[in-house]
Scaffold this motif. Sequence first.
Motif, PDB file in Angstrom:
ATOM      1  N   ILE A 133      10.915   0.037  -4.209  1.00 30.48           N
ATOM      2  CA  ILE A 133      10.708   0.450  -2.809  1.00 30.48           C
ATOM      3  C   ILE A 133       9.747   1.633  -2.756  1.00 30.48           C
ATOM      4  O   ILE A 133       8.856   1.698  -1.900  1.00 30.48           O
ATOM      5  CB  ILE A 133      12.064   0.816  -2.152  1.00 30.48           C
ATOM      6  N   GLY A 134       9.925   2.565  -3.706  1.00 32.03           N
ATOM      7  CA  GLY A 134       9.033   3.721  -3.771  1.00 32.03           C
ATOM      8  C   GLY A 134       7.583   3.310  -3.995  1.00 32.03           C
ATOM      9  O   GLY A 134       6.667   3.854  -3.364  1.00 32.03           O
ATOM     10  N   PHE A 135       7.372   2.349  -4.888  1.00 29.38           N
ATOM     11  CA  PHE A 135       6.019   1.833  -5.122  1.00 29.38           C
ATOM     12  C   PHE A 135       5.415   1.275  -3.826  1.00 29.38           C
ATOM     13  O   PHE A 135       4.263   1.563  -3.482  1.00 29.38           O
ATOM     14  CB  PHE A 135       6.036   0.723  -6.174  1.00 29.38           C
ATOM     15  N   LEU A 136       6.196   0.466  -3.134  1.00 29.89           N
ATOM     16  CA  LEU A 136       5.708  -0.201  -1.922  1.00 29.89           C
ATOM     17  C   LEU A 136       5.383   0.794  -0.812  1.00 29.89           C
ATOM     18  O   LEU A 136       4.457   0.577  -0.023  1.00 29.89           O
ATOM     19  CB  LEU A 136       6.742  -1.216  -1.437  1.00 29.89           C
ATOM     20  N   VAL A 137       6.151   1.886  -0.742  1.00 28.03           N
ATOM     21  CA  VAL A 137       5.892   2.922   0.264  1.00 28.03           C
ATOM     22  C   VAL A 137       4.709   3.805  -0.153  1.00 28.03           C
ATOM     23  O   VAL A 137       3.866   4.195   0.669  1.00 28.03           O
ATOM     24  CB  VAL A 137       7.150   3.791   0.482  1.00 28.03           C
ATOM     25  N   PHE A 138       4.625   4.099  -1.440  1.00 29.18           N
ATOM     26  CA  PHE A 138       3.619   5.023  -1.963  1.00 29.18           C
ATOM     27  C   PHE A 138       2.207   4.437  -1.938  1.00 29.18           C
ATOM     28  O   PHE A 138       1.230   5.154  -1.659  1.00 29.18           O
ATOM     29  CB  PHE A 138       4.004   5.414  -3.391  1.00 29.18           C
ATOM     30  N   ASN A 139       2.079   3.140  -2.206  1.00 25.96           N
ATOM     31  CA  ASN A 139       0.752   2.527  -2.348  1.00 25.96           C
ATOM     32  C   ASN A 139      -0.132   2.658  -1.100  1.00 25.96           C
ATOM     33  O   ASN A 139      -1.308   3.014  -1.214  1.00 25.96           O
ATOM     34  CB  ASN A 139       0.894   1.058  -2.751  1.00 25.96           C
ATOM     35  N   PRO A 140       0.374   2.352   0.106  1.00 32.86           N
ATOM     36  CA  PRO A 140      -0.483   2.517   1.300  1.00 32.86           C
ATOM     37  C   PRO A 140      -0.918   3.968   1.510  1.00 32.86           C
ATOM     38  O   PRO A 140      -2.053   4.223   1.939  1.00 32.86           O
ATOM     39  CB  PRO A 140       0.412   2.035   2.452  1.00 32.86           C
ATOM     40  N   ILE A 141      -0.021   4.905   1.204  1.00 31.18           N
ATOM     41  CA  ILE A 141      -0.355   6.331   1.351  1.00 31.18           C
ATOM     42  C   ILE A 141      -1.461   6.707   0.366  1.00 31.18           C
ATOM     43  O   ILE A 141      -2.429   7.392   0.722  1.00 31.18           O
ATOM     44  CB  ILE A 141       0.901   7.203   1.119  1.00 31.18           C
ATOM     45  N   LEU A 142      -1.307   6.245  -0.880  1.00 28.87           N
ATOM     46  CA  LEU A 142      -2.306   6.538  -1.909  1.00 28.87           C
ATOM     47  C   LEU A 142      -3.655   5.907  -1.554  1.00 28.87           C
ATOM     48  O   LEU A 142      -4.707   6.521  -1.754  1.00 28.87           O
ATOM     49  CB  LEU A 142      -1.822   6.022  -3.263  1.00 28.87           C
ATOM     50  N   LEU A 143      -3.619   4.685  -1.026  1.00 26.09           N
ATOM     51  CA  LEU A 143      -4.853   4.001  -0.637  1.00 26.09           C
ATOM     52  C   LEU A 143      -5.595   4.781   0.451  1.00 26.09           C
ATOM     53  O   LEU A 143      -6.831   4.904   0.409  1.00 26.09           O
ATOM     54  CB  LEU A 143      -4.522   2.584  -0.147  1.00 26.09           C
ATOM     55  N   ALA A 144      -4.844   5.306   1.393  1.00 20.99           N
ATOM     56  CA  ALA A 144      -5.457   6.039   2.503  1.00 20.99           C
ATOM     57  C   ALA A 144      -5.994   7.395   2.066  1.00 20.99           C
ATOM     58  O   ALA A 144      -6.962   7.915   2.662  1.00 20.99           O
ATOM     59  CB  ALA A 144      -4.435   6.230   3.626  1.00 20.99           C
ATOM     60  N   THR A 145      -5.400   7.985   1.045  1.00 22.29           N
ATOM     61  CA  THR A 145      -5.788   9.338   0.634  1.00 22.29           C
ATOM     62  C   THR A 145      -6.726   9.348  -0.578  1.00 22.29           C
ATOM     63  O   THR A 145      -7.691  10.115  -0.615  1.00 22.29           O
ATOM     64  CB  THR A 145      -4.533  10.166   0.297  1.00 22.29           C
ATOM     65  N   ALA A 146      -6.452   8.531  -1.575  1.00 21.16           N
ATOM     66  CA  ALA A 146      -7.231   8.573  -2.823  1.00 21.16           C
ATOM     67  C   ALA A 146      -8.234   7.440  -2.943  1.00 21.16           C
ATOM     68  O   ALA A 146      -9.110   7.467  -3.809  1.00 21.16           O
ATOM     69  CB  ALA A 146      -6.274   8.556  -4.025  1.00 21.16           C
ATOM     70  N   GLY A 155       7.146  -7.914  -9.085  1.00 20.00           N
ATOM     71  CA  GLY A 155       5.699  -7.977  -9.253  1.00 20.00           C
ATOM     72  C   GLY A 155       5.035  -8.734  -8.121  1.00 20.00           C
ATOM     73  O   GLY A 155       3.924  -8.389  -7.687  1.00 20.00           O
ATOM     74  N   GLY A 156       5.716  -9.758  -7.623  1.00 17.40           N
ATOM     75  CA  GLY A 156       5.189 -10.536  -6.505  1.00 17.40           C
ATOM     76  C   GLY A 156       5.087  -9.709  -5.236  1.00 17.40           C
ATOM     77  O   GLY A 156       4.117  -9.839  -4.473  1.00 17.40           O
ATOM     78  N   LEU A 157       6.077  -8.837  -4.989  1.00 16.45           N
ATOM     79  CA  LEU A 157       6.012  -7.950  -3.814  1.00 16.45           C
ATOM     80  C   LEU A 157       4.806  -7.019  -3.903  1.00 16.45           C
ATOM     81  O   LEU A 157       4.113  -6.779  -2.908  1.00 16.45           O
ATOM     82  CB  LEU A 157       7.305  -7.133  -3.710  1.00 16.45           C
ATOM     83  N   LEU A 158       4.542  -6.499  -5.100  1.00 18.20           N
ATOM     84  CA  LEU A 158       3.387  -5.621  -5.300  1.00 18.20           C
ATOM     85  C   LEU A 158       2.078  -6.374  -5.049  1.00 18.20           C
ATOM     86  O   LEU A 158       1.149  -5.846  -4.433  1.00 18.20           O
ATOM     87  CB  LEU A 158       3.395  -5.048  -6.714  1.00 18.20           C
ATOM     88  N   ALA A 159       2.018  -7.626  -5.537  1.00 20.83           N
ATOM     89  CA  ALA A 159       0.810  -8.432  -5.355  1.00 20.83           C
ATOM     90  C   ALA A 159       0.582  -8.758  -3.882  1.00 20.83           C
ATOM     91  O   ALA A 159      -0.550  -8.677  -3.379  1.00 20.83           O
ATOM     92  CB  ALA A 159       0.915  -9.721  -6.167  1.00 20.83           C
ATOM     93  N   ILE A 160       1.647  -9.123  -3.166  1.00 20.58           N
ATOM     94  CA  ILE A 160       1.530  -9.435  -1.736  1.00 20.58           C
ATOM     95  C   ILE A 160       1.074  -8.204  -0.957  1.00 20.58           C
ATOM     96  O   ILE A 160       0.231  -8.289  -0.065  1.00 20.58           O
ATOM     97  CB  ILE A 160       2.876  -9.968  -1.192  1.00 20.58           C
ATOM     98  N   GLU A 161       1.622  -7.039  -1.319  1.00 24.55           N
ATOM     99  CA  GLU A 161       1.217  -5.808  -0.646  1.00 24.55           C
ATOM    100  C   GLU A 161      -0.266  -5.519  -0.899  1.00 24.55           C
ATOM    101  O   GLU A 161      -0.986  -5.087   0.013  1.00 24.55           O
ATOM    102  CB  GLU A 161       2.064  -4.625  -1.123  1.00 24.55           C
ATOM    103  N   ALA A 162      -0.734  -5.758  -2.140  1.00 25.91           N
ATOM    104  CA  ALA A 162      -2.139  -5.517  -2.466  1.00 25.91           C
ATOM    105  C   ALA A 162      -3.057  -6.370  -1.598  1.00 25.91           C
ATOM    106  O   ALA A 162      -4.101  -5.903  -1.115  1.00 25.91           O
ATOM    107  CB  ALA A 162      -2.386  -5.800  -3.941  1.00 25.91           C
TER     108      ALA A 162
END
Length: 496
Positions: free
Chosen positions: A26-39, A68-75
């Motif tokens: 869950i932390g990965f899924l929440v963190f990734n959009p924030i990281l994408l917007a900032t870094a 892993g599938g959730l991470l891929a779908i989010e990407a």
Amino acid sequence: MPKTMSQALQKNLLGNSPGWYKLTIIGFLVFNPILLATAGPFITGWVLIGEFIFTLAMALKCYPLPAGGLLAIEAVALGMTSPDTVYKETLHNFPVILLLMFMVAGIYFMKDMLQYVFTKILTKIKSKVVISLLFCFAGAFLSAFLDALTVTAVIIAVAYGFYGIYHRFASTGKCTITDDSLLKGDCVDHLAEFRGFLRNLLMHGAVGTALGGVCTIVGEPQNLLIGHVMEWHFMEFFLKVAPVSMPVLAVGLLTCLMLEVTGIFGYGFQLPQNVREILEEEARKNDEEMSLKKKAALFTQACAAVFLILALALHLAEVGLIGLAIIVALTALNGITEEHQIGHAFEEALPFTALLVVFFAIVAVIHDQHLFAPIIHYVLALEGKVQLAAYYLANGVLSMISDNVFVATVYISETLKAFQEGIIDRQQFDLLAVAINTGTNIPSVATPNGQAAFLFLLTSAIAPLIRLSYGEMVKLAFPYTVTMSITGLAAVWYFL
């Protein structure tokens, strides 16, 4: 039991996985959009690779497909890649998917013959060192002509058969091996030793597939790609790569010998005497009770194995289609005509096939975000032997992280472009092609995500039974990685 819908949803998320694992995903899924917007997408892409490797490392806690599938779908949802790129990457690797769908199932219908042959070998050969060398060399020899995934499927089927024999014995009441807490006395020691013995054999065999796979144009999918670009036929490919592949093969076999003699890095487990007696007794019992119908089935499977080797070596058809032919022949000739009987053959490979497509989605992110571009541009700017060594190392390191077929595709394409533009001459182009081939095949044994055969082994049904985790695989592969990679680098420097 959950008392509210919210609690039920939380309980259902990733099932029986530990709470900390669920929170991490869950932390990965929440963190990734924030990281994408900032870094930005470049850094987020590398973080995504690390997160996906984490799901592979935790395969015994949760099969990597859901997380892993959730991470891929989010990407894809975040725009780091597109469904079209994922489809193209999957389509590019369709022969591998076809292989998994049908060849692994084909091996399932040959398991009785394989178990019969390897049981005879195990009961006749007493030395663990000889057995280990046999598994490693057999994996190398077969992978030079067949596909590494096919060979790995054979090895897994054999190990699963051995474990099944001991499981039936243990379930008679003398000891129980399905729950370690119920084990007492010698049963604990025997089970731990037997698991270690099977882990050793599987890793020796898996490393063997890498040793042989690098040698020939049919050994690995990227070899075919490189051979096609370079216009090398079978023997020319073998001879071009031999200055590197042959020393690595010799050192790999010597490493196998050294590991079993010294017992370091988790090797040296012996086949417990009581387990050997169980296997011998099972072999005697099977021989005495074998009916003519059973003998006919084994003969048919043996004939199918000969056909399989010849068809793959001569490339009569795509590997997966040959596997489908094996399925049709063995089900028809051995009277397997009910749908549920045939369906069991596909249970092992299809979850991994789905996981592989998820992996291709991560590779699509690497492609679209050009994550490897800085490294590629750096090594292309070098010259001479330094460039060869850099190519070997860069391909090796990237193949530990990503799919070695993808890495080889990127590098051979960029190198071809450099040759066409006159940046390098034909002689250097040939040598760089060898460096790409050996770099993607040899150091990639370091991690399960480097070699599809290793990943298949990690996610197979036998892995949790023998306690073969991601970390354990990395540890068992480490000495091979060091000796083989250094030998390959030295051969690239001195012999090319």
